[in-house]
Design an enzyme around this catalytic site. Sequence first.
Site, mmCIF file in Angstrom:
data_model
loop_
_atom_site.group_PDB
_atom_site.id
_atom_site.type_symbol
_atom_site.label_atom_id
_atom_site.label_comp_id
_atom_site.label_asym_id
_atom_site.label_seq_id
_atom_site.Cartn_x
_atom_site.Cartn_y
_atom_site.Cartn_z
ATOM 1 N N ASP A 1 -8.078 3.638 0.977
ATOM 2 C CA ASP A 1 -7.214 4.171 2.032
ATOM 3 C C ASP A 1 -8.079 4.672 3.210
ATOM 4 O OD1 ASP A 1 -5.408 5.526 3.556
ATOM 5 O OD2 ASP A 1 -4.603 6.746 1.924
ATOM 6 N N ASN B 1 2.271 1.443 4.436
ATOM 7 C CA ASN B 1 2.550 0.177 5.146
ATOM 8 C C ASN B 1 2.222 0.271 6.645
ATOM 9 O OD1 ASN B 1 5.394 -2.037 5.781
ATOM 10 N ND2 ASN B 1 3.326 -2.592 5.272
ATOM 11 N N CYS C 1 0.868 -1.181 0.000
ATOM 12 C CA CYS C 1 0.000 0.000 0.000
ATOM 13 C C CYS C 1 0.904 1.230 0.000
ATOM 14 C CB CYS C 1 -0.969 -0.024 1.191
ATOM 15 S SG CYS C 1 -0.184 0.021 2.814
ATOM 16 N N CYS D 1 -1.484 0.819 7.430
ATOM 17 C CA CYS D 1 -2.930 0.536 7.556
ATOM 18 C C CYS D 1 -3.327 -0.710 6.760
ATOM 19 C CB CYS D 1 -3.772 1.731 7.099
ATOM 20 S SG CYS D 1 -3.500 3.230 8.090
ATOM 21 N N ARG D 2 -3.388 -0.598 5.430
ATOM 22 C CA ARG D 2 -3.978 -1.675 4.639
ATOM 23 C C ARG D 2 -3.070 -2.883 4.455
ATOM 24 N NH1 ARG D 2 -5.138 2.093 -0.278
ATOM 25 N NH2 ARG D 2 -3.252 3.000 0.633
ATOM 26 N N SER D 3 -1.811 -2.680 4.036
ATOM 27 C CA SER D 3 -0.993 -3.870 3.737
ATOM 28 C C SER D 3 -0.618 -4.669 5.000
ATOM 29 C CB SER D 3 0.226 -3.536 2.872
ATOM 30 O OG SER D 3 1.076 -2.611 3.486
HETATM 31 P P1 4NP Z 1 -1.802 2.811 4.096
HETATM 32 O O1 4NP Z 1 -2.472 4.165 4.655
HETATM 33 O O2 4NP Z 1 -1.254 3.151 2.724
HETATM 34 O O3 4NP Z 1 -2.952 1.870 4.040
HETATM 35 O O4 4NP Z 1 -0.731 2.412 5.084
HETATM 36 C C1 4NP Z 1 -1.794 5.384 4.717
HETATM 37 C C2 4NP Z 1 -0.871 5.604 5.712
HETATM 38 C C3 4NP Z 1 -0.240 6.827 5.807
HETATM 39 C C4 4NP Z 1 -0.524 7.814 4.893
HETATM 40 C C5 4NP Z 1 -1.449 7.592 3.885
HETATM 41 C C6 4NP Z 1 -2.075 6.376 3.795
HETATM 42 N N1 4NP Z 1 0.110 9.067 5.019
HETATM 43 O O5 4NP Z 1 -0.189 9.974 4.211
HETATM 44 O O6 4NP Z 1 0.972 9.257 5.905
#
Ligand code: 4NP
Length: 156
Positions: A125, A10, A7, A12-14
Site C-alpha cells: 500500500d 480502489n 485493493c 492507488c494499486r488496483s
Molecule cells: P489502495 O490504497 O488500497 O491501493 O487504493 C489506499 C487508498 C486509500 C486508503 C488506504 C489505502 N485509505 O485509508 O483511505
Amino acid sequence: MRILFVCLGNICRSPTAEGVLRSIAAREYPGLKLQIDSAGTADYHVGEPPDRRTVAAARRRGYDLAGLRARQLHPDDLRRFDYILAMDRSNLSELTSRRVTGATAQLALFMSFAPGASETDEVPDPYYGGVEEFERVLDLCEAAARGLLGRLQIAK
Ligand code: 4NP
C-alpha cells in the site's frame, strides 16, 4: 477472460494494475480478448478518481488513469469474473471471506504471476508513502502484468 483487480481503496494499486494491464495487453497481446476492471474492499473513496499521486506516476510512464472511478467490491463480482487478483494478503483474505455460493472466480495474489516472485508477494500500500512507493507500485504491476499475460497467452 474477465479479470478484476482488488485493493483496499480502489484509488492507488488496483486502478494502476487495471491501467497497466489494459495498456500492455493492447500493445503486446492484441489477440487476447480481456475485460479488465478494479474495485476496493472498502467504500471510503467510491466515485472518486484515482489518487492524484497515482495518476501522476502513471502518466509519467504513459498510462492514463484519470478517467477511472472507484467502486466497492460487489458480491456478484465473485461470479462475474474469471480471475480476481488481490494486491496484498489482507485483500485476499477479505475476498476469501466474502466468497458467496456459486462463486466461480479464481482468487490469487496479483504478484504470484510476476516472474521470480513467491506465492506470498504483495503490492504494498503506497497511500502513506512518498513518490518512491508509487513508483514501486508501477514496477510491480508491470512485472506481474507481463507474467499474467504470458500465462494467459499460453492457456489460450
Ligand atoms: P489502495 O490504497 O488500497 O491501493 O487504493 C489506499 C487508498 C486509500 C486508503 C488506504 C489505502 N485509505 O485509508 O483511505
